[in-house]
Design a protein around this motif. Structure first.
Motif, PDB file in Angstrom:
ATOM      1  N   SER A 167       0.844  -1.192   0.000  1.00 36.36           N
ATOM      2  CA  SER A 167       0.000   0.000   0.000  1.00 36.36           C
ATOM      3  C   SER A 167       0.876   1.238   0.000  1.00 36.36           C
ATOM      4  O   SER A 167       1.679   1.450   0.915  1.00 36.36           O
ATOM      5  N   LEU A 168       0.732   2.064  -1.029  1.00 35.90           N
ATOM      6  CA  LEU A 168       1.491   3.308  -1.094  1.00 35.90           C
ATOM      7  C   LEU A 168       1.029   4.276  -0.016  1.00 35.90           C
ATOM      8  O   LEU A 168       1.837   5.027   0.546  1.00 35.90           O
ATOM      9  N   ASN A 169      -0.263   4.272   0.275  1.00 35.98           N
ATOM     10  CA  ASN A 169      -0.782   5.134   1.335  1.00 35.98           C
ATOM     11  C   ASN A 169      -0.174   4.771   2.683  1.00 35.98           C
ATOM     12  O   ASN A 169       0.227   5.648   3.459  1.00 35.98           O
ATOM     13  N   HIS A 170      -0.137   3.466   2.978  1.00 33.10           N
ATOM     14  CA  HIS A 170       0.435   3.001   4.236  1.00 33.10           C
ATOM     15  C   HIS A 170       1.915   3.366   4.319  1.00 33.10           C
ATOM     16  O   HIS A 170       2.397   3.837   5.363  1.00 33.10           O
ATOM     17  N   ALA A 171       2.623   3.177   3.215  1.00 32.43           N
ATOM     18  CA  ALA A 171       4.045   3.491   3.195  1.00 32.43           C
ATOM     19  C   ALA A 171       4.284   4.979   3.434  1.00 32.43           C
ATOM     20  O   ALA A 171       5.197   5.358   4.181  1.00 32.43           O
ATOM     21  N   PHE A 172       3.471   5.813   2.813  1.00 32.93           N
ATOM     22  CA  PHE A 172       3.659   7.254   3.012  1.00 32.93           C
ATOM     23  C   PHE A 172       3.423   7.627   4.469  1.00 32.93           C
ATOM     24  O   PHE A 172       4.152   8.464   5.024  1.00 32.93           O
ATOM     25  N   THR A 173       2.409   7.042   5.095  1.00 32.85           N
ATOM     26  CA  THR A 173       2.135   7.340   6.494  1.00 32.85           C
ATOM     27  C   THR A 173       3.332   6.965   7.369  1.00 32.85           C
ATOM     28  O   THR A 173       3.739   7.724   8.253  1.00 32.85           O
ATOM     29  N   ILE A 174       3.920   5.794   7.122  1.00 36.74           N
ATOM     30  CA  ILE A 174       5.095   5.364   7.886  1.00 36.74           C
ATOM     31  C   ILE A 174       6.246   6.351   7.684  1.00 36.74           C
ATOM     32  O   ILE A 174       6.900   6.786   8.647  1.00 36.74           O
TER      33      ILE A 174
END
Length: 237
Positions: A167-174
């Motif tokens: 998930s790109l969204n999850h990665a950005f949040t991290i």
């Protein structure tokens, strides 16, 4: 001259047993001759009108296994970051002249740091769902609408997260939690914060994919690249 403005009322209704019912359970009625506009989900409207009026859904594989993506981050507090974390950052001066910001607003060149990832091959679960998806980014085209549907597994640089992500969204949040410590919230649009490399070696935000004419796929408008170099059609549902 006096301008006339029409007044409208927004009503939430549900279609039950052949009639429109309001949220209070009453049948929707109106004055004879009233004209209204309905906003319906495409899946629901396809049952009421011919299928040709609902844009066909097509899936495309964008990029391929081994391709790189980059996350753009606003890094302001370098002194608060450990040296190993700083080593993963590509500073703005190294990207000068290589990034096409396009419609991305609010970025300052001195803040924009990048972190690069490499996309692996698609997972077994992804191939079961879409057999021809070998990896990269799976993009849905429906009419003129472009949407990122899936991305093959990838890992973030050492010391940030050891998990395989899809998930790109999850990665950005991290990444934002680690590097954008000045922010109270750590969410962002992947269409503005995730960049791909075009055939001209410049980096473009994923939002540029939305500039494609889905009814006549030929070139990306801003990147000016032949779509054939970027996409391979997988399936049509």
């Amino acid at each position: 001259m006096t301008e006339e403005f029409e007044k409208f009322v927004r009503i939430t209704v549900t279609f039950k047993n052949g009639v429109w019912m309001t949220s209070t359970g009453r049948k929707l009625t109106a004055v004879e001759g009233t004209t209204a506009e309905f906003l319906l989900p495409a899946e629901a409207s396809s049952k009421l009108w011919p299928q040709r009026e609902v844009p066909a859904r097509k899936l495309y594989q964008f990029l391929a296994p081994g391709a790189h993506l980059m996350f753009a981050l606003r890094v302001r507090q370098h002194d608060s970051l450990a040296e190993p974390l700083l080593q993963h950052l590509i500073p703005p001066q190294d990207m000068r002249g290589k990034v096409e910001w396009g419609s991305v607003k609010g970025w300052h060149s001195t803040e924009a740091h990048f972190i690069q990832i490499t996309l692996d091959a698609s997972s077994e679960e992804q191939r079961k769902k879409t057999p021809d998806f070998t990896g990269g980014v799976l993009v849905e085209v429906r009419g003129n609408a472009i949407k990122v549907m899936d991305v093959s597994p990838f890992t973030l640089p050492k010391g940030i997260s050891g998990k395989k992500l899809i998930s790109l969204n999850h990665a950005f949040t991290i990444l934002s939690e680690v590097y954008e410590i000045h922010r109270a919230a750590h969410t962002g649009s992947i269409y503005e914060t995730v960049f791909y490399q075009g055939s001209d070696n410049r980096w473009y935000p994923l939002g540029h994919l939305r500039k494609l004419d889905g009814t006549d796929i030929g070139k990306t408008v801003l990147a000016q690249e032949e779509t054939a170099d970027l996409f391979s059609e997988l399936d049509e549902h």
